[in-house]
Motif scaffolding. Structure first.
Motif, PDB file in Angstrom:
ATOM      1  N   ALA A  16      -4.045  12.783 -46.908  1.00 33.08           N
ATOM      2  CA  ALA A  16      -5.044  11.405 -46.062  1.00 33.08           C
ATOM      3  C   ALA A  16      -6.516  11.182 -45.763  1.00 33.08           C
ATOM      4  N   LEU A  17      -7.130  12.424 -45.244  1.00 32.10           N
ATOM      5  CA  LEU A  17      -7.991  12.793 -44.829  1.00 32.10           C
ATOM      6  C   LEU A  17      -9.301  14.002 -46.259  1.00 32.10           C
ATOM      7  N   SER A  18      -8.469  14.311 -47.300  1.00 31.94           N
ATOM      8  CA  SER A  18      -9.309  14.914 -48.569  1.00 31.94           C
ATOM      9  C   SER A  18      -9.027  13.897 -49.328  1.00 31.94           C
ATOM     10  N   GLU A  19      -8.952  12.830 -48.889  1.00 34.19           N
ATOM     11  CA  GLU A  19      -9.547  11.747 -50.109  1.00 34.19           C
ATOM     12  C   GLU A  19     -10.836  10.904 -49.106  1.00 34.19           C
ATOM     13  N   ILE A  20     -10.903  11.215 -48.345  1.00 32.56           N
ATOM     14  CA  ILE A  20     -12.037  11.195 -47.685  1.00 32.56           C
ATOM     15  C   ILE A  20     -13.865  11.598 -48.360  1.00 32.56           C
ATOM     16  N   PRO A  21     -14.432  11.190 -48.772  1.00 29.87           N
ATOM     17  CA  PRO A  21     -15.554  12.088 -49.600  1.00 29.87           C
ATOM     18  C   PRO A  21     -16.106  12.552 -48.199  1.00 29.87           C
ATOM     19  N   PHE A  22     -16.999  12.577 -47.022  1.00 27.46           N
ATOM     20  CA  PHE A  22     -17.936  12.809 -46.335  1.00 27.46           C
ATOM     21  C   PHE A  22     -17.486  13.784 -45.122  1.00 27.46           C
ATOM     22  N   ILE A  23     -16.205  13.866 -45.866  1.00 23.77           N
ATOM     23  CA  ILE A  23     -15.656  14.844 -44.239  1.00 23.77           C
ATOM     24  C   ILE A  23     -15.200  15.802 -44.453  1.00 23.77           C
ATOM     25  N   LYS A  24     -15.338  17.278 -44.078  1.00 16.12           N
ATOM     26  CA  LYS A  24     -14.336  18.902 -44.246  1.00 16.12           C
ATOM     27  C   LYS A  24     -13.901  18.643 -42.971  1.00 16.12           C
ATOM     28  N   HIS A  25     -11.990  18.645 -42.774  1.00 21.41           N
ATOM     29  CA  HIS A  25     -11.447  19.287 -42.278  1.00 21.41           C
ATOM     30  C   HIS A  25     -10.343  20.821 -42.423  1.00 21.41           C
ATOM     31  N   GLY A  26      -9.985  21.165 -41.339  1.00 23.47           N
ATOM     32  CA  GLY A  26      -8.604  21.804 -41.741  1.00 23.47           C
ATOM     33  C   GLY A  26      -7.927  22.095 -39.855  1.00 23.47           C
ATOM     34  N   PHE A  27      -7.065  23.187 -40.663  1.00 20.99           N
ATOM     35  CA  PHE A  27      -5.732  23.733 -39.441  1.00 20.99           C
ATOM     36  C   PHE A  27      -5.514  24.778 -39.404  1.00 20.99           C
ATOM     37  N   THR A  28      -5.621  25.054 -38.885  1.00 21.91           N
ATOM     38  CA  THR A  28      -5.419  26.953 -38.869  1.00 21.91           C
ATOM     39  C   THR A  28      -3.861  27.011 -39.171  1.00 21.91           C
ATOM     40  N   THR A  29      -3.364  28.393 -39.386  1.00 21.98           N
ATOM     41  CA  THR A  29      -2.242  28.702 -39.321  1.00 21.98           C
ATOM     42  C   THR A  29      -2.282  30.365 -38.762  1.00 21.98           C
ATOM     43  N   ARG A  30      -1.188  30.369 -38.540  1.00 26.62           N
ATOM     44  CA  ARG A  30      -1.670  32.165 -37.623  1.00 26.62           C
ATOM     45  C   ARG A  30      -1.939  33.584 -38.658  1.00 26.62           C
ATOM     46  N   ALA A 122      -0.767  24.797 -29.441  1.00 23.94           N
ATOM     47  CA  ALA A 122       0.049  26.026 -29.792  1.00 23.94           C
ATOM     48  C   ALA A 122       1.541  25.483 -29.285  1.00 23.94           C
ATOM     49  N   ASP A 123       1.547  23.431 -29.975  1.00 26.33           N
ATOM     50  CA  ASP A 123       2.606  22.836 -29.644  1.00 26.33           C
ATOM     51  C   ASP A 123       2.304  20.797 -29.589  1.00 26.33           C
ATOM     52  N   CYS A 124       0.926  21.179 -29.181  1.00 24.42           N
ATOM     53  CA  CYS A 124       0.711  19.190 -28.669  1.00 24.42           C
ATOM     54  C   CYS A 124      -0.163  19.126 -30.001  1.00 24.42           C
ATOM     55  N   VAL A 125      -0.534  17.955 -29.895  1.00 23.90           N
ATOM     56  CA  VAL A 125      -0.343  17.075 -30.689  1.00 23.90           C
ATOM     57  C   VAL A 125      -2.501  17.030 -31.494  1.00 23.90           C
ATOM     58  N   PRO A 126      -2.383  17.643 -32.253  1.00 23.04           N
ATOM     59  CA  PRO A 126      -4.006  16.684 -33.124  1.00 23.04           C
ATOM     60  C   PRO A 126      -3.907  15.677 -33.550  1.00 23.04           C
ATOM     61  N   LEU A 127      -5.114  15.034 -32.925  1.00 25.20           N
ATOM     62  CA  LEU A 127      -5.723  13.320 -33.460  1.00 25.20           C
ATOM     63  C   LEU A 127      -6.990  13.700 -33.961  1.00 25.20           C
ATOM     64  N   TYR A 128      -6.522  13.410 -35.370  1.00 24.68           N
ATOM     65  CA  TYR A 128      -8.688  12.784 -36.751  1.00 24.68           C
ATOM     66  C   TYR A 128      -8.415  11.557 -36.741  1.00 24.68           C
ATOM     67  N   PHE A 129      -9.756  11.632 -36.628  1.00 23.95           N
ATOM     68  CA  PHE A 129     -10.330   9.828 -36.823  1.00 23.95           C
ATOM     69  C   PHE A 129     -11.229  10.125 -37.731  1.00 23.95           C
ATOM     70  N   ILE A 130     -11.221   9.203 -38.401  1.00 25.02           N
ATOM     71  CA  ILE A 130     -13.006   9.154 -39.802  1.00 25.02           C
ATOM     72  C   ILE A 130     -12.547   7.556 -39.202  1.00 25.02           C
ATOM     73  N   ASP A 131     -13.654   7.766 -39.269  1.00 29.91           N
ATOM     74  CA  ASP A 131     -14.976   6.290 -39.451  1.00 29.91           C
ATOM     75  C   ASP A 131     -15.329   5.919 -40.659  1.00 29.91           C
ATOM     76  N   LYS A 132     -14.751   4.933 -41.583  1.00 26.67           N
ATOM     77  CA  LYS A 132     -15.003   5.566 -43.089  1.00 26.67           C
ATOM     78  C   LYS A 132     -16.693   4.583 -43.951  1.00 26.67           C
ATOM     79  N   ARG A 133     -16.384   4.005 -42.371  1.00 29.80           N
ATOM     80  CA  ARG A 133     -17.858   2.768 -42.647  1.00 29.80           C
ATOM     81  C   ARG A 133     -18.622   3.524 -42.451  1.00 29.80           C
ATOM     82  N   ASN A 134     -18.787   3.578 -41.008  1.00 31.18           N
ATOM     83  CA  ASN A 134     -20.080   4.368 -40.038  1.00 31.18           C
ATOM     84  C   ASN A 134     -20.654   6.129 -41.085  1.00 31.18           C
TER      85      ASN A 134
END
Length: 274
Positions: A16-30, A122-134
């Motif tokens: 859902a985030l990779s489809e937005i062309p102007f952002i770069k994102h990631g979530f790390t592993t061990r 390390a268990d809590c919830v990450p929340l990502y937000f992208i305002d595509k218009r602005n």
């Protein structure tokens, strides 16, 4: 969701985030770091007992794999509250490469390209937000206290205030975190959720809580955060859930519950690409 293994240090991305062309994102592993023991191997916290030199190298590796500049990363100072900071050009590098001049910040928002926002888990919830218009972004940490305090709503309110964000333009992702089957809470904590979310649930608390044989409760943080985001005004189709449990997948991801507190720390990254 995709695990990128074609780099020195693997990381996750979400469709859902990779489809937005102007952002770069990631979530790390061990995976792919140099830390040892219970921190093996990509620990990104300086405060859990790992050595600074190893954490420094872990950051160098993950930033190289994500193709972001370590010197530009802005990091939170997480205390399980709902404070959100507007990140400006003057903040570039604060919290990692430069000293941080703020405290008690669990959420970050910005419109500045080239500044990677970073939050920690390390268990809590990450929340990502992208305002595509602005072309604006937000990244927030929401544990149970943040969730009952509607951290997602607070982040969206900050984006609306600072960027005139229209919530119909926002794509949101609820990232890897502990699932309902793994997340046991006390009756007292369950009561806090019942009180806060009665307006949305109207007595149907089975949507978020299940009593277990021990007399405690299993809490669905994913569903509660979905309720928070849709109640705030994001269209339901714009809210995505990764469905990846940190505790069920503790060989790939750090989990406080699975490790009984002996663990490293994961990070979420989000940036407006130049």
């Amino acid at each position: 969701m995709k695990l990128h293994t074609d780099v020195q240090t693997p990381f996750l991305t979400f469709q859902a985030l990779s489809e937005i062309p102007f952002i770069k994102h990631g979530f790390t592993t061990r995976l792919g770091g140099v830390s040892e023991g219970c921190f093996e191997s990509l620990n990104l916290s300086y405060s859990v007992g790992d050595t600074k030199e190893k954490v420094d190298e872990n950051y160098r590796r993950i930033c190289e794999s994500l193709n972001i500049n370590l010197e530009d990363v802005v990091a939170t100072h997480q205390v399980h509250k709902t404070n959100v900071r507007l990140v400006s050009e003057a903040d570039r590098g604060k919290g990692l490469f430069r000293p941080r001049d703020y405290e008690e910040v669990d959420g970050l928002i910005t419109k500045v390209p080239g500044i990677p926002l970073a939050t920690f888990y390390a268990d809590c919830v990450p929340l990502y937000f992208i305002d595509k218009r602005n072309k604006a972004i937000g990244l927030s940490h929401s544990g149970w206290r943040g969730t009952v305090g509607r951290m997602g709503q607070k982040t969206l309110e900050a984006m609306k205030r600072e960027f005139d964000t229209d919530l119909s333009d926002v794509t949101a992702l609820i990232g890897p975190s502990i699932c309902k089957d793994c997340y046991e809470i006390s009756a007292e904590v369950a009561e806090e959720f019942i009180r806060e979310f009665e307006p949305e649930l109207k007595g149907n608390f089975d949507r978020i809580l299940k009593k277990n044989p021990a007399g405690k409760y299993q809490l669905d943080l994913w569903e509660v955060n979905r309720i928070v985001l849709t109640s705030a005004g994001i269209p339901a189709d714009n809210v995505h859930i990764s469905n990846l449990c940190t505790c069920c997948n503790s060989e790939l991801l750090f989990s406080h519950r699975a490790s009984k507190g002996k663990r490293g720390t994961l990070a979420a990254f989000l940036m407006i690409d130049k």
